[in-house]
Each structure stands twice: as C-alpha cells, then as structure tokens.
Design an enzyme around this catalytic site. Structure first.
Site, PDB file in Angstrom:
ATOM      1  N   ARG A 256      12.327  34.384  -5.069  1.00  0.00           N
ATOM      2  CA  ARG A 256      11.555  33.334  -5.931  1.00  0.00           C
ATOM      3  C   ARG A 256      10.526  34.255  -7.049  1.00  0.00           C
ATOM      4  O   ARG A 256      10.160  33.588  -8.003  1.00  0.00           O
ATOM      5  CB  ARG A 256      10.688  32.624  -5.123  1.00  0.00           C
ATOM      6  CG  ARG A 256      11.427  31.632  -4.011  1.00  0.00           C
ATOM      7  CD  ARG A 256      12.021  30.558  -5.210  1.00  0.00           C
ATOM      8  NE  ARG A 256      12.468  29.338  -4.217  1.00  0.00           N
ATOM      9  CZ  ARG A 256      12.984  28.470  -4.788  1.00  0.00           C
ATOM     10  NH1 ARG A 256      13.069  28.211  -5.866  1.00  0.00           N
ATOM     11  NH2 ARG A 256      13.572  27.578  -3.910  1.00  0.00           N
ATOM     12  N   ASP A 257      10.472  35.437  -6.863  1.00  0.00           N
ATOM     13  CA  ASP A 257       9.667  36.218  -7.557  1.00  0.00           C
ATOM     14  C   ASP A 257      10.462  36.756  -8.864  1.00  0.00           C
ATOM     15  O   ASP A 257      11.133  37.930  -8.512  1.00  0.00           O
ATOM     16  CB  ASP A 257       8.885  37.152  -6.804  1.00  0.00           C
ATOM     17  CG  ASP A 257       7.916  38.165  -7.682  1.00  0.00           C
ATOM     18  OD1 ASP A 257       7.933  38.031  -8.950  1.00  0.00           O
ATOM     19  OD2 ASP A 257       6.970  38.725  -7.001  1.00  0.00           O
ATOM     20  N   PRO A 258      10.496  36.455  -9.964  1.00  0.00           N
ATOM     21  CA  PRO A 258      11.388  37.101 -11.012  1.00  0.00           C
ATOM     22  C   PRO A 258      10.624  38.052 -11.726  1.00  0.00           C
ATOM     23  O   PRO A 258      11.205  38.650 -12.647  1.00  0.00           O
ATOM     24  CB  PRO A 258      11.527  36.084 -12.098  1.00  0.00           C
ATOM     25  CG  PRO A 258      10.220  35.296 -12.026  1.00  0.00           C
ATOM     26  CD  PRO A 258       9.558  35.316 -10.320  1.00  0.00           C
TER      27      PRO A 258
END
EC number: 6.3.5.13
Length: 416
Positions: free
Chosen positions: A341-343
């Site tokens: 979820r963390d780009p």
C-alpha cells in the site's frame, strides 16, 4: 472424481487432497482464477501438517528472493524436466497454499521446482526438507509487509542450521544473501549480479558500511564476497566450475542469464549437466507474460510487457530498456494489497534515466508517479489506461513497465 493417493498419506491428508482438487476445479469453472490459493488454503485447514507428507518424499528445490523467483523457477523446472516429470508452482502462487497446490498433483514422487515467498521460505522448507534452496537476492519490496531486509537474511541464516542435508545455491553479489548462506553447511556460490545495492550498504554482520570495488565487497569485520564457482562473465558466457562455456537463453538481459546460472547450478545438484540445462532453457521467450508482446488497444498497436515491482526491479528494467530500441515507455502503477500500500519507494527509482523518451503514465496511482517524474524532470502525460496510452504514443510499439497488480490486470485484458 476418482483419485488414488499413495498409501503413506494419512486418511486426513487424502481427504484434504480431495478437497484441494474440488475447490481448485470449482474456482476455475467459475472464472475466479487458477484455484491454487483457495484449494491450498482449504486443504491446509483439513490437514495442517500435510505439506510435509506431500513434499518430503520427493527431490525438491525451493527458489526464493525478492526479484526473479518466477523466472528462475521456470528455468529450473525446464532443466529438471530433462530427467523426468516435474511439478512446479511457477505460476506465482508462492506462499504455503500455492506450494501445497503444486505438490498435490501426481506423480507424487516427481521432482519439484518450487517458488517460495521470502518470508514463507522457513515455514515451507522446514516441512518439505528440499535438496536445494536457491537464494537470489534481498531488497525492499512491499514496505508494509517485508521492509526489513536484514530480518529476512537472519531468518534464512537460521534456517540453514536446521537443514544440514540441504545445499544452498547463493548469489555472492548480494551481501545479505552471502551472509545468510554462510550459515548453511554446504554452499554453491554463484555470481549472478546485483545492479541495485542501496539495500545492502551496511554489513549484515557488524552493521558498519561495506566497501565495494569492481571485484567485490567486504567489511571491516572480515565478511567478504565469497569466490564464485559459477559466474556470468559476459552477455553469452559463464564461468562453470573452472571452465568458460557459452551460454545463451532466449529471455532478454544479463539479469536473466544470472537467473539461468542459478537454475543450472541447482539442477547440477540433481545430476543435470550444464549443457542439458541450458539447452532445456532455450525457447522460453516469456514467463507469465513477462517480456511478451501483446496487442494494446487496437490492432497494430503493441506493447512489450515488463514487470517492475520495487526499486531493484526497476533498475533491472532500466537495463533492458537501454538495450532495446528507444520506444515510448508506458508506466502502469498501482498500490493495491499485493503491490504494497505504501508507494513511497518510487522516490528511490532512478527515473531520471527516462529523460528523452516519450513517457506515458496510467494506473490507480498515476498521480504519485507523475509527481516523481516531474521531480526527475521527465516529460510525461497521463492516461486512463495502458491501452489509451498506447494509442497516444508516437510509435506503434511501446514498452509497458507495470507493477504487480497493474501487470496482472493488463495481462488478463490482453488475453481476452
């Protein structure tokens, strides 16, 4: 459905295998996917210890690492196929349920080439006791799941102490892998290369900065790059146990020749000669859609599909892009659960290398990618889909670089 299982399997495991087959078949018929994960999950609920029963009585190899698992597993399966039947989960279902689904197919004494998620490797290997474990590389991937690289290396190192009869085939160019493999009883050291070094800047043993030069890496504590017995020494050449041999496969790039070297070194532990291994690997032009050319949007518009799901993967794809004609580049970027979820990792990708190319951006997080490209001073445009981007490109053939779910969804659309 008539099914016979070996007598050594308990009644509970035989029932679980029947459940696995029924669930997988139902999933496929309903169009919900291959059924590997749902079948394996239900089977493990019926018989939680069945992985040891179906996996420990056959010669097997586990392939793990952050990048290159699927390709290396496919290459290894081809090499082992020169000896007879091979079971494999080279479709990418690489956690315990996916491994179980592969091992649940007869013949139950066939060799197995198994792709295993780096976090799941200890759990799987402890149960099936593989003959060989291949350790490719360790880098940051899904930041919300497996961001601590040294933790993974420590897990692997501890695992080696529990598998005294297992040989580890390890990439000496990754300090984290070399340190992890040093904890195993028998190593086959391979120089498969490492273009991305930012996740291995400090020594995993003493936590001091590593030193590097053209010949290797070392630390003040004495940890240093092992001398490889197998190495990629040119674009079509390997060092192989003291001799230089020609090596050519159809998958592009030095990174894939490194994957082939790892697979051939593992296959040797099963009795496969290197010439037979490399011969079996030729003719493989794509792996689960990677490197495949597909129609994009309308006839006459085509895209070569490339997967890049983390900074290390992006650096490898940059190398492939540099070796190919300077086509427009479509970036398809998501951040779903399977992607992480963390780009924020995109800020570590050297996207500055795309300057001068036509760059077209799509995906659920195209705005995040757009900001990163703006700071990299890369001119680009935004589009609602990869197909729309291909239609807007200045050329009829483009390179599409996508992360995991974007790649998967695009491949499904193109297959229709």
């Amino acid at each position: 459905m008539t099914t016979s299982f070996p007598r050594r399997f308990t009644a509970r495991t035989q029932a679980a295998l029947a459940v696995e087959r029924l669930a997988a078949e139902a999933s496929r018929r309903l169009g919900r996917g291959s059924g590997e994960m749902i079948g394996g999950k239900l089977a493990l609920r019926v018989s939680p210890e069945m992985l040891a029963e179906v996996g420990s009585h056959r010669p097997s190899a586990c392939v793990s690492g952050t990048n290159g698992k699927t390709t290396t597993t496919r290459l290894l399966a081809r090499a082992l196929g020169t000896l007879g039947p091979v079971t494999s989960n080279s479709g990418g279902a690489n956690m315990a349920p996916g491994v179980l689904a592969a091992l649940s197919r007869p013949p139950f004494d066939a060799a197995a080439a198994l792709e295993v998620d780096e976090m799941w490797l200890p759990k799987v290997a402890r149960q099936i006791t593989p003959r060989v474990v291949l350790l490719l590389n360790i880098s940051r991937d899904q930041l919300d799941r497996s961001n601590e690289t040294r933790r993974i290396a420590a897990m692997w190192r501890e695992l080696g102490g529990e598998l005294p009869e297992t040989t580890v085939v390890a990439n000496v160019d990754d300090p984290l892998v070399a340190w992890a493999a040093a904890g195993w009883r028998r190593q086959v050291w391979v120089s498969a290369g490492q273009n991305w070094t930012a996740d291995a800047m400090v020594c995993p043993q003493c936590a001091k900065l590593l030193y590097r030069n053209e010949s290797g890496w070392w630390s003040e504590c004495g940890l240093a790059r092992p001398e490889p017995i197998v190495a990629v020494t040119g674009p079509r050449e390997l060092l192989w146990y003291g001799r230089t041999i020609p090596a050519r496969i159809d998958l592009p790039g030095r990174v894939n020749l490194g994957n082939a070297a790892m697979a051939a070194a593992a296959a040797r532990e099963f009795g496969v000669e290197v010439e037979a291994s490399l011969g079996a690997m030729t003719g493989l032009g794509d792996v689960q859609g990677r490197y495949q050319e597909v129609v994009l949007g309308e006839p006459g518009r085509r895209g070569r599909l490339l997967l890049a799901k983390n900074p290390a993967g992006w650096v490898e794809m940059m190398e492939l892009l540099a070796d190919a004609p300077p086509r427009p580049v479509v970036i398809d970027f998501n951040s779903q659960t399977a992607d992480g979820r963390d780009p924020s990792w995109i800020w570590d990708v050297p996207l500055e290398r795309l300057r001068g190319r036509q760059v077209l951006v799509t995906g659920e997080r195209k705005e995040d990618m757009s900001v990163r490209l703006a700071y990299a001073e890369v001119a680009h445009s935004l589009h609602p889909s990869a197909e729309a981007a291909a239609l807007a490109a200045n050329e009829k053939v483009v390179d599409v670089v996508a992360n995991y779910t974007a790649f998967r969804d695009l491949l499904v659309r193109c297959s229709r």
